[in-house]
Design a protein around this motif. Structure first.
Motif, PDB file in Angstrom:
ATOM      1  N   GLU A  93       1.464  -1.640   0.115  1.00 27.41           N
ATOM      2  CA  GLU A  93      -0.146   0.146   0.280  1.00 27.41           C
ATOM      3  C   GLU A  93       1.126   1.467  -0.117  1.00 27.41           C
ATOM      4  OE1 GLU A  93      -3.287   2.051  -0.219  1.00 27.41           O
ATOM      5  OE2 GLU A  93      -3.202  -0.260  -0.269  1.00 27.41           O
ATOM      6  N   ASP A  95       1.705   5.164   1.020  1.00 25.31           N
ATOM      7  CA  ASP A  95       0.633   6.282   1.954  1.00 25.31           C
ATOM      8  C   ASP A  95       0.822   7.164   0.995  1.00 25.31           C
ATOM      9  OD1 ASP A  95       0.125   8.064   3.737  1.00 25.31           O
ATOM     10  OD2 ASP A  95       2.628   7.699   4.782  1.00 25.31           O
ATOM     11  N   HIS A 205      -4.287   3.240  -6.340  1.00 28.42           N
ATOM     12  CA  HIS A 205      -4.971   4.042  -5.420  1.00 28.42           C
ATOM     13  C   HIS A 205      -5.022   5.789  -6.029  1.00 28.42           C
ATOM     14  CE1 HIS A 205      -2.276   0.634  -3.667  1.00 28.42           C
ATOM     15  NE2 HIS A 205      -1.971   0.271  -4.453  1.00 28.42           N
ATOM     16  N   SER A 528      -3.341  -0.367  10.157  1.00 24.26           N
ATOM     17  CA  SER A 528      -3.864  -0.317   8.956  1.00 24.26           C
ATOM     18  C   SER A 528      -2.566   0.299   7.920  1.00 24.26           C
ATOM     19  CB  SER A 528      -4.841  -0.009   8.646  1.00 24.26           C
ATOM     20  OG  SER A 528      -4.946  -0.300   7.140  1.00 24.26           O
ATOM     21  N   TYR A 530      -3.528   1.124   5.452  1.00 22.65           N
ATOM     22  CA  TYR A 530      -4.159   2.065   4.036  1.00 22.65           C
ATOM     23  C   TYR A 530      -4.471   3.642   5.301  1.00 22.65           C
ATOM     24  CZ  TYR A 530      -5.342  -2.410   2.470  1.00 22.65           C
ATOM     25  OH  TYR A 530      -5.396  -3.508   1.960  1.00 22.65           O
ATOM     26  N   ASN A 531      -3.685   2.842   6.100  1.00 28.97           N
ATOM     27  CA  ASN A 531      -4.175   4.244   7.000  1.00 28.97           C
ATOM     28  C   ASN A 531      -3.008   4.463   8.328  1.00 28.97           C
ATOM     29  OD1 ASN A 531      -6.763   5.759   6.309  1.00 28.97           O
ATOM     30  ND2 ASN A 531      -7.675   3.693   6.964  1.00 28.97           N
ATOM     31  N   ARG A 551      -5.176  -3.174  11.894  1.00 30.52           N
ATOM     32  CA  ARG A 551      -4.955  -4.738  11.098  1.00 30.52           C
ATOM     33  C   ARG A 551      -5.869  -4.875  11.587  1.00 30.52           C
ATOM     34  NH1 ARG A 551       0.986  -5.191   9.154  1.00 30.52           N
ATOM     35  NH2 ARG A 551       1.770  -3.260   8.973  1.00 30.52           N
TER      36      ARG A 551
END
Length: 647
Positions: A93, A95, A205, A528, A530-531, A551
Motif C-alpha cells: 500500500e 501512503d 490508488h 492499518s 491503508y491509514n 489491522r
C-alpha cells in the motif's frame, strides 16, 4: 484540479478561419504558427506523398496541433524525477500523506513558472512519422474494422492524450499488451475487456490531492503505483490505442451533487455507441452507473470541434474559460441512464444584452457552467441535461457569472421546479455544511457490538462493560450517561468483531469534577497499512477529523489514569468527514434572494457542536452554509420539514 487551454492560439485560429472553416485553411494556419518548425511538419506530409491515407492522417494531426502544448522547466523535471523514483517502490500500500509531503518538501522548484511549449513549434518529423506508422499497423483489426478513416484519426491516431511530454510510446505499450489479444476476439468491447483485465491487476490508488503540475509521461505511467483518476484514464488510452482499440477520455466537467469534476474512459463500439469504463477498474458500461448527479458528459477530442462555442462565437462576447476549449464534444444524449432532458428556461431575473446563457451547477468557488445556449425571446433552451440536479442560468460578464433565472431542478419526466425566495420566514436548525459521507456509510452499522469498558487491569482481562453499541451510531458528537460499579484506573473503547477501530474522538468525564480525564494513551498499535497515520493517539487529540484504524478487528484505544476515577459520562464521535457544526467555529449562511444572487443571513460563532440556529430566514429558496474556521467541503441545500435536504 481543473486546467484550461490557453485561448490565444484558438482565438487567433477563429479570426483567421472566418467563415471558411475548411481543413485546408486550418492546415495552413497550423503551418504558419509552426514558425521555424514548419519545414519539419511539411517533411511529414512530403514523406507520405503517394500514400493518400497516411498523407491525410499527417494533415489531420498537424492541422489539429493548434493549441496543444506541453510544459518544461525545473518544476516539471523535478516532478518527473520524483514520479519515476516513487513508481520504483514496491509495497502493498502507498501512503498518500507521506508521498505528498515528501514531494512538497523536496521540490524547491514547485512554485516556479513552467514554460508552455507548442507542439507545432517543437515536434519533429521523425516523431510524427513514427507515430503515424505505428497507428496504421494496428488498424483494420477485427476489433476496429468498424472505424471509418475519420474515426480512426480521432480514436487511434493521436500521439498525445493531455499535456504530457511528447514521447514515442506506442512500441513499449504494444509489446506490453498486444499478447493479450487472441484471434478469437472480434469486437471492440471484448478486446477492451482483455486489456482492462490486465490493467486491473495494477495497484489502484487514487490520490485526492496529489500536487501534480503536468500529466505524467507515458514511459512513467506504464509503471503506475498511484495517481489521480485522469492518470488511470490516460494509462488505459495508451494501452488500448497501442493495439488499435478505439478509446478516449470522457469527462464530467462538474458533478451536480458534489464539488469536483471527473475523468473516465470511453470505448467506441461497432454500433456507434459510447461505452463508459474506468481503466484498471470497471469494464465498458459499468462505470457511470455508480454515480448520480451527472449534468453533462463530454468527449475529449483531438480535432477542433467546429460547432463548439469558441468556434461559432461570431460576436465579441466574452466566454467562460470552460467554453474556450474547442476540443470537446457533448455526448450526453448517448447516456440514457442519466435521464437527460431538454428544457426551455424563461430568463426572469434581469435583462441582458448577451447572446449566450449558461447552464450552471453549484461550486463553492462560484456557479460553474456545464452547458450553453443562445438567448431568444428572453428564454434559453438546453438540450440533454442530467435530471435531479439544481441548476441556475447565468450570463457571463466581467469575468463572473450573473444570474438570469432562479435556481431550478428538472426531474426525470422533464418537470421543472423553481426555488424562489418567499416573504414567509422560518427558523433554520442546521447540523451540517455538507451531506453525510457516502464513502463512510458502511462504518456506523459495523459499530454494533463495540463497547466502552472500565478495568483495574491495563490489558482489560477483567473489565466492566459500561456501554455496548446495539444500533448504528450517527456521525455526530454523542454523549452517553454511564454508571460504573466502581472507580477504575483504565477506560477504553473496543471495536466490534466487524470493525478495526474507527473512533475519532473519545472523552471520559469525571463524576466529581465533570472535567475530561487525562492519562497515558494506551491501546492497539498495529495500525492499518491503508491509514498508517491513524494511530490510537488520534482518539484523544481533540480533532474530530483524525481517527484510529488498525489491522485487526476488536482493536481498542483508551486511557491509563494516574489513579482510579469514577466517570458518569462518555462523549465520542466516530470516524467522520468533519462537516458537522463545530463549537467555536465561525459560520455564515447564504440564501438566494429575489435577484438570484447569494445574500448573507449573517455570521455566527457556533455555541455548541452539531447545531446552529438561524432565526427568521426567507423560505422556499436555496441555502449555503460556509465555515470560515476549518474545512473546505460545502454544498447547497433546501430546508424541508425542519431538515436540511442536500443537493
Amino acid at each position: 484540479m481543473r486546467s484550461y487551454l490557453s485561448t490565444t492560439i484558438i482565438l487567433y485560429l477563429f479570426l483567421l478561419l472566418g467563415c471558411d472553416n475548411t481543413n485546408k485553411r486550418q492546415l495552413e494556419l497550423a503551418l504558419q504558427t509552426a514558425g521555424n518548425n514548419r519545414q519539419q511538419l511539411e517533411k511529414v506530409i512530403q514523406h507520405y506523398k503517394g500514400d493518400k491515407q497516411k498523407e491525410e492522417a499527417a494533415r489531420f494531426l498537424i492541422q489539429n496541433m493548434l493549441g496543444k502544448y506541453y510544459l518544461e522547466g525545473d518544476k516539471i523535471d523535478k516532478f518527473h524525477q520524483f514520479i519515476d523514483s516513487a513508481y520504483q517502490i514496491e509495497q502493498e500500500e502507498y501512503d498518500q500523506q507521506t508521498i505528498n509531503n515528501t514531494y512538497r518538501a523536496n521540490n524547491k522548484y514547485q512554485h516556479n513558472y513552467a514554460k508552455q511549449q507548442a507542439d507545432l513549434q517543437r515536434i519533429n518529423a521523425n516523431f510524427l512519422i513514427t507515430q503515424i506508422d505505428a497507428a496504421f499497423q494496428v488498424w483494420q483489426k477485427p476489433w476496429n474494422k468498424h472505424l471509418s478513416f475519420d474515426e480512426f484519426c480521432e480514436w487511434i491516431l493521436p500521439y498525445r492524450v493531455g499535456n504530457e511530454l511528447p514521447e514515442i510510446w506506442r512500441e513499449e505499450y504494444y509489446n506490453a499488451f498486444s499478447g493479450l489479444l487472441t484471434d478469437s476476439i472480434l469486437t471492440a468491447r471484448n478486446a477492451c475487456i482483455s486489456i482492462n483485465n490486465e490493467l486491473i491487476k495494477l495497484p489502484i490508488h487514487v490520490f485526492t490531492d496529489f500536487p501534480k503540475p503536468a500529466d505524467i509521461k507515458p514511459s512513467s505511467l506504464i509503471h503506475i503505483k498511484f495517481g489521480l483518476c485522469g492518470d488511470y484514464t490516460n494509462l488505459a488510452i495508451y494501452a488500448m490505442r497501442s493495439v488499435g482499440i478505439p478509446v478516449t477520455t470522457g469527462s464530467i466537467p462538474h458533478w451536480g451533487h458534489s464539488n469536483n469534476s471527473h475523468a473516465f474512459n470511453l470505448l467506441y463500439g461497432e454500433d456507434g455507441n459510447y461505452y463508459d469504463f474506468a481503466g484498471g477498474e470497471h469494464h465498458p458500461g459499468d462505470h457511470l452507473k455508480r454515480f448520480d448527479g451527472i449534468p453533462k458528459v463530454y468527449q475529449k477530442t483531438f480535432s477542433v470541434q467546429q460547432n463548439s462555442l469558441v468556434m461559432t462565437n461570431t460576436s465579441k462576447e466574452e466566454l467562460p474559460a470552460f467554453f474556450k476549449n474547442p476540443f470537446m464534444k457533448d455526448i450526453t444524449e448517448h447516456f440514457p441512464a442519466i435521464h437527460p432532458q431538454t428544457v426551455s428556461v424563461p430568463l426572469t431575473i434581469k435583462n441582458t444584452h448577451n447572446k449566450y446563457a449558461y447552464l450552471c451547477v453549484f461550486d463553492p468557488q462560484g456557479w460553474f457552467p456545464v452547458d450553453w445556449g443562445k438567448i431568444s425571446d428572453k428564454k434559453v433552451t438546453f438540450n440533454h441535461i442530467g435530471s435531479d440536479i439544481i441548476y441556475q442560468v447565468n450570463s457571463y460578464k466581467d469575468n463572473s457569472m450573473q444570474p438570469l433565472s432562479s435556481p431550478f431542478i428538472v426531474d426525470s419526466t422533464g418537470k421543472v421546479t423553481l426555488f424562489e425566495c418567499r416573504r414567509e420566514k422560518e427558523d433554520l436548525y442546521l447540523e451540517r455544511k455538507y451531506r453525510e459521507p457516502k464513502h463512510l456509510e458502511a462504518i456506523p452499522p459495523a459499530f454494533v457490538g463495540g463497547k466502552f469498558q472500565g478495568s483495574d487491569y491495563a490489558d482489560f482481562r477483567i473489565a466492566e462493560d459500561l456501554y455496548t453499541f446495539t444500533e448504528a451510531p450517527s456521525f455526530k458528537y454523542t454523549a452517553i450517561d454511564v454508571n460504573p460499579k466502581k472507580s477504575y484506573k483504565y477506560y477504553r473503547y473496543q471495536s466490534s468483531p466487524n470493525l478495526r477501530g474507527n473512533m475519532a474522538e473519545l472523552e471520559f468525564y469525571d463524576t466529581n469534577s465533570q472535567e475530561i480525564l487525562k492519562g497515558e494513551i494506551i491501546g492497539t498499535d498495529n495500525t492499518s497499512i491503508y491509514n498508517p497515520h491513524a494511530t490510537k493517539y488520534n482518539v484523544f487529540d481533540g480533532d474530530p477529523l483524525t481517527f484510529f484504524h488498525t489491522r485487526d478487528s476488536m482493536s481498542w484505544a483508551g486511557l491509563a489514569l494516574s489513579k482510579p476515577a469514577h466517570i458518569n459520562k462518555i462523549r465520542y464521535i466516530i470516524r467522520n468527514d468533519d462537516n458537522g457544526i463545530r463549537k467555536n467555529n465561525t459560520y455564515e449562511l447564504f440564501y438566494i434572494d429575489e435577484s438570484g444572487a447569494w445574500a448573507s443571513a449573517g455570521k455566527q460563532t457556533a455555541e455548541q457542536d452539531e447545531l446552529l440556529i438561524y432565526k427568521q430566514i426567507p423560505q422556499g429558496t436555496l441555502y449555503w452554509l460556509r465555515n470560515y474556521t476549518r474545512g473546505k467541503e460545502e454544498r447547497i441545500f433546501t430546508y424541508e420539514n425542519g431538515k436540511q435536504v442536500w443537493w
